[in-house]
Design an enzyme around this catalytic site. Structure first.
Site, PDB file in Angstrom:
ATOM      1  CG  ASP A  64      -0.339  -0.199   2.528  1.00 41.89           C
ATOM      2  OD1 ASP A  64       0.748  -0.810   2.604  1.00 41.89           O
ATOM      3  OD2 ASP A  64      -0.917   0.249   3.544  1.00 41.89           O
ATOM      4  CG  HIS A 140       5.592  -0.905   9.858  1.00 40.58           C
ATOM      5  ND1 HIS A 140       4.489  -1.118  10.650  1.00 40.58           N
ATOM      6  CD2 HIS A 140       5.170  -1.143   8.580  1.00 40.58           C
ATOM      7  CE1 HIS A 140       3.463  -1.466   9.895  1.00 40.58           C
ATOM      8  NE2 HIS A 140       3.851  -1.493   8.632  1.00 40.58           N
ATOM      9  CG  ASP A 210       2.406   2.071   7.526  1.00 41.47           C
ATOM     10  OD1 ASP A 210       2.068   3.150   7.061  1.00 41.47           O
ATOM     11  OD2 ASP A 210       1.982   1.004   7.068  1.00 41.47           O
ATOM     12  CG  HIS A 268      -1.518   4.131   7.225  1.00 42.81           C
ATOM     13  ND1 HIS A 268      -1.652   2.984   7.982  1.00 42.81           N
ATOM     14  CD2 HIS A 268      -0.986   3.723   6.051  1.00 42.81           C
ATOM     15  CE1 HIS A 268      -1.209   1.945   7.296  1.00 42.81           C
ATOM     16  NE2 HIS A 268      -0.795   2.363   6.119  1.00 42.81           N
TER      17      HIS A 268
END
Lengths: 301, 301
Positions: A64, A140, A210, A268
């Site tokens: 993504d 992450h 992220d 997000h």
């Protein structure tokens, strides 16, 4: 500084939401940050000129955030681009793109430069006379960097009334704007502060996505004007956030507060929530200046 | 046989047009053919159940035919799919997908099987009790196959009045449907044609994209019910079609006519033309039964 959100939803593209991608304009430079599937169409929809994008930053290799990159690279080639394109992202990004170009027997006519990142410490990865970009090491499930974009402090603004009153010739204007004092023909020294105003304050933008809640980023993002911090979940899904190494709106706001940033921009979002307003409500219990990213939204900072 | 066009435009996804992808439903099986960027969103928009797609066919490794595949594979995994997925496409497709899954540190929980194609002769690549799929070797700038989908001829339909008139017991119905004659208790032999009707004719669909005008495909697509043949250009751009190894609407219609197909479906239009109606007009000067593919359009054959 203008930020356009092309996509800001987690996991997969859906009928009405797009995965992460945004365009940051600083001093007439356009930086593309992340590139989920569909980014090239989002660029078209938001009327962003492909030819103005020369630098693309990829935070990490989850789909993504990068599945749209090969399409962007390929479309730029099909449209006859000749200007160099620089891509900054985790080690492996070069192999992903070049494998697909090789197997499709199509190469780019423009220079395609990959700057693969491996450092676990913050580093400067881009610099010109107006802008500096540093990595923000995030935590992450795969190697991930956020990016700190800093405008450089510009030259001082000339006080035209003052320089004309002192009878200073125009050929001295540039050195005055550079901060120098001036000695008049009669020997009088005029301090620079009497001839100039302070420059427009340099802006800064930190993109952090992220990541799990991670205080080690605080020194890097301290005092930034705008912090984009992922908030995939609400506090009610805190355990899930921990497990998947994502953050809640509460955690994003806590980071914003501790880093003394001026504005927090959330994004997000997991698509499990019916309204993204809930992210703002939750974050505002901790930090007052909260904005919500949404696909197609632009912010002038 | 139902065909849904997810995308049918050449080169790059644009604001209102999508690159090649289509879903063919035969006998309750869903076959995804090609998978340009944005295919997963087009599947959602057209309300096609992800879980019903078990076989994906990729014609060639140009971006507008496969850049959406990794997103589909990845999204199927994120949604918790457990059923096997089979991908048929040119050699290299496995490396493209597995490299990206490996670097994103995410694997599928379902079985992911690649059937890489290298043959330059037509071959059967899929077969079950109802459907057969063969490759149609095409001539393009990279190794390319079209695909011929053939329903198998079903069992004969029972003439209920006839079998009851003859007093035949139900336990014989299946062997009658299989085409066998029946001997009654008194020794009389009843020919099968007196007890049954012909089965529903088996349908066939040939997908031919991308390709230059190529008569060597005629024996393979002879008499098919529906031929999808690319028509990237109009006759006015014939030289460009030859140079890029694409076809014009005239050439597509000529192939349709020579192969004696029942219907011609045009697609893979260059976006340089304002109206796709011009493709139909041009093709109809050669072949009368012309349909135009368009994104989101479904055809029941």
């Amino acid at each position: 500084m203008k930020l356009t959100i092309l996509g800001c939803y987690a996991a997969t593209p859906r009928t009405f939401t797009n995965p992460t991608s945004q365009v940051l304009e600083i001093k007439n430079r356009l930086f593309l940050i992340d590139c989920g599937e569909g980014t090239q169409v989002q660029l078209r929809k938001n009327k962003i000129k492909f030819s103005k994008i020369n630098h693309i930053f990829i935070s990490h290799l989850h789909g993504d955030h990068f599945f749209g990159l090969v399409g962007v690279v390929s479309t730029f080639a099909l449209l006859g681009r000749t200007t160099d394109l620089h891509i900054y992202g985790p080690k492996g990004i070069k192999e992903i793109i070049t494998l697909q170009l090789r197997l499709s027997n199509s190469w780019t006519n423009y220079g395609l430069f990959f700057h693969e990142l491996e450092s676990i410490a913050s580093e400067t990865i881009y610099e010109d006379d107006k802008v500096l970009v540093k990595t923000i090491p995030l935590k992450h499930r795969v190697y991930t960097n956020g990016f700190l974009f800093q405008e450089k402090v510009g030259e001082r603004k000339l006080d035209l009334d003052a320089v004309q009153n002192y009878g200073i010739e125009t050929c001295y204007y540039q050195i005055i704007k550079n901060g120098k004092d001036i000695t008049l023909d009669d020997g009088t020294v005029i301090d620079n502060y009497k001839l100039t105003f302070d420059p427009i304050p340099a802006k800064s933008y930190a993109f952090c996505s992220d990541t799990v809640y991670e205080e080690s980023i605080l020194p890097i993002i301290k005092n930034v004007d705008v912090l984009y911090h992922e908030s995939t979940f609400l506090k009610s899904e805190e355990a899930l956030a921990k497990k998947t190494l994502h953050s809640t709106a509460t955690e994003a706001a806590t980071i914003a507060s501790k880093a003394c940033v001026k504005q927090l921009l959330l994004g997000h979002y997991s698509t499990r929530y019916e309204s993204i307003e809930r992210f703002r409500e939750e974050a505002e219990t901790i930090f007052e200046n909260v904005l919500l990213a949404d696909d197609g939204k632009s912010f002038d900072f």
